[in-house]
Design a protein around this motif. Structure first.
Motif, mmCIF file in Angstrom:
data_model
loop_
_atom_site.group_PDB
_atom_site.id
_atom_site.type_symbol
_atom_site.label_atom_id
_atom_site.label_comp_id
_atom_site.label_asym_id
_atom_site.label_seq_id
_atom_site.Cartn_x
_atom_site.Cartn_y
_atom_site.Cartn_z
ATOM 1 N N PHE A 136 2.802 1.968 0.141
ATOM 2 C CA PHE A 136 2.728 1.416 -1.203
ATOM 3 C C PHE A 136 1.795 0.215 -1.175
ATOM 4 O O PHE A 136 1.904 -0.647 -0.311
ATOM 5 C CB PHE A 136 4.100 0.943 -1.692
ATOM 6 C CG PHE A 136 4.912 1.996 -2.395
ATOM 7 C CD1 PHE A 136 4.355 2.815 -3.361
ATOM 8 C CD2 PHE A 136 6.261 2.147 -2.122
ATOM 9 C CE1 PHE A 136 5.113 3.771 -4.034
ATOM 10 C CE2 PHE A 136 7.031 3.086 -2.785
ATOM 11 C CZ PHE A 136 6.460 3.899 -3.739
ATOM 12 N N GLN A 137 0.874 0.162 -2.132
ATOM 13 C CA GLN A 137 -0.027 -0.979 -2.281
ATOM 14 C C GLN A 137 0.186 -1.584 -3.660
ATOM 15 O O GLN A 137 0.220 -0.853 -4.658
ATOM 16 C CB GLN A 137 -1.482 -0.522 -2.131
ATOM 17 C CG GLN A 137 -1.790 0.079 -0.782
ATOM 18 C CD GLN A 137 -3.181 0.694 -0.714
ATOM 19 O OE1 GLN A 137 -3.829 0.937 -1.717
ATOM 20 N NE2 GLN A 137 -3.631 0.967 0.498
ATOM 21 N N GLN A 138 0.358 -2.898 -3.692
ATOM 22 C CA GLN A 138 0.528 -3.594 -4.974
ATOM 23 C C GLN A 138 -0.659 -3.268 -5.866
ATOM 24 O O GLN A 138 -1.800 -3.217 -5.403
ATOM 25 C CB GLN A 138 0.609 -5.099 -4.755
ATOM 26 C CG GLN A 138 0.877 -5.897 -6.006
ATOM 27 C CD GLN A 138 2.347 -6.158 -6.265
ATOM 28 O OE1 GLN A 138 3.124 -6.248 -5.336
ATOM 29 N NE2 GLN A 138 2.721 -6.272 -7.512
ATOM 30 N N GLU A 139 -0.380 -3.024 -7.127
ATOM 31 C CA GLU A 139 -1.421 -2.653 -8.077
ATOM 32 C C GLU A 139 -1.340 -3.578 -9.293
ATOM 33 O O GLU A 139 -0.250 -3.849 -9.784
ATOM 34 C CB GLU A 139 -1.210 -1.196 -8.491
ATOM 35 C CG GLU A 139 -2.335 -0.567 -9.228
ATOM 36 C CD GLU A 139 -2.190 0.939 -9.309
ATOM 37 O OE1 GLU A 139 -3.195 1.622 -9.074
ATOM 38 O OE2 GLU A 139 -1.100 1.441 -9.599
ATOM 39 N N GLU A 140 -2.471 -4.046 -9.746
ATOM 40 C CA GLU A 140 -2.501 -4.897 -10.930
ATOM 41 C C GLU A 140 -2.254 -4.054 -12.174
ATOM 42 O O GLU A 140 -2.762 -2.944 -12.301
ATOM 43 C CB GLU A 140 -3.871 -5.580 -11.045
ATOM 44 C CG GLU A 140 -3.998 -6.502 -12.232
ATOM 45 C CD GLU A 140 -5.372 -7.125 -12.357
ATOM 46 O OE1 GLU A 140 -5.644 -7.702 -13.420
ATOM 47 O OE2 GLU A 140 -6.190 -7.024 -11.413
ATOM 48 N N ILE A 141 -1.452 -4.587 -13.090
ATOM 49 C CA ILE A 141 -1.222 -3.928 -14.377
ATOM 50 C C ILE A 141 -2.171 -4.554 -15.389
ATOM 51 O O ILE A 141 -2.143 -5.761 -15.609
ATOM 52 C CB ILE A 141 0.237 -4.082 -14.837
ATOM 53 C CG1 ILE A 141 1.191 -3.419 -13.828
ATOM 54 C CG2 ILE A 141 0.426 -3.480 -16.234
ATOM 55 C CD1 ILE A 141 2.664 -3.677 -14.105
ATOM 56 N N LEU A 142 -3.024 -3.729 -15.968
ATOM 57 C CA LEU A 142 -3.982 -4.189 -16.963
ATOM 58 C C LEU A 142 -3.561 -3.640 -18.320
ATOM 59 O O LEU A 142 -3.578 -2.427 -18.545
ATOM 60 C CB LEU A 142 -5.395 -3.715 -16.605
ATOM 61 C CG LEU A 142 -6.510 -4.156 -17.541
ATOM 62 C CD1 LEU A 142 -6.665 -5.674 -17.532
ATOM 63 C CD2 LEU A 142 -7.813 -3.503 -17.139
ATOM 64 N N ILE A 143 -3.124 -4.532 -19.206
ATOM 65 C CA ILE A 143 -2.713 -4.132 -20.540
ATOM 66 C C ILE A 143 -3.966 -3.886 -21.380
ATOM 67 O O ILE A 143 -4.838 -4.753 -21.475
ATOM 68 C CB ILE A 143 -1.831 -5.202 -21.210
ATOM 69 C CG1 ILE A 143 -0.643 -5.586 -20.322
ATOM 70 C CG2 ILE A 143 -1.380 -4.758 -22.596
ATOM 71 C CD1 ILE A 143 0.380 -4.506 -20.118
#
Length: 151
Positions: A136-143
């Motif tokens: 698992f790699q942290q992923e940025e959430i882009l609204i």
């Protein structure tokens, strides 16, 4: 990699966690995988079939998952991820979440729901090609703005 999701869908998956509290909610993210990440076009709520420990585990029945995938394909969409909630627990994947994650390239979104209120939401990209090298790699959430939505 980034998870691209509209404010409406983001709010809806968080609300789902509040509605099912103190049990985990779960659902599917439909959209398109692109070079810059997964772009969510729709979220689909799913039933949590776990009856033994629904407060800290979730499962989407294979039949429901196939139905969601077929409906998505009719709209030209693919499964690009899954979401679930962690009632009174951090928005971090657990060893069970990791063990049960098998959709490589998909995003796994987790919302912590503290005392019935959605708190932090995190996204994790399932990288790798086999069970032996998955991570698992942290992923940025882009609204993002919905089509036709004013700036």
């Amino acid at each position: 990699m980034k998870l691209h999701i509209t404010q409406t869908d983001y709010d809806a998956l968080r609300a789902h966690g509040e509605e099912t509290y103190p049990h985990e909610c779960c659902g599917v993210l439909l959209g398109h995988a692109k070079d810059d990440g997964n772009h969510v076009s729709a979220i689909v709520r799913a039933g949590n079939t776990r009856t033994d420990s629904a407060h800290n585990r979730y499962n989407i029945s294979p039949m429901e998952l196939i139905k969601i995938q077929r409906e998505g394909r009719k709209q030209g969409l693919d499964i690009v991820g899954f979401y679930h909630s962690h009632p009174d627990h951090p928005a971090m994947w657990s060893s069970t979440d990791f063990a049960e994650a098998h959709w490589f390239g998909c995003c796994y979104v987790i919302t912590s729901v503290d005392k019935g209120k959605a708190n932090l939401t995190n996204a994790f990209h399932l990288a790798g090609t086999t069970e032996d090298d998955k991570a698992f790699q942290q992923e940025e959430i882009l609204i993002t703005k919905a089509v036709g939505e004013n700036a």
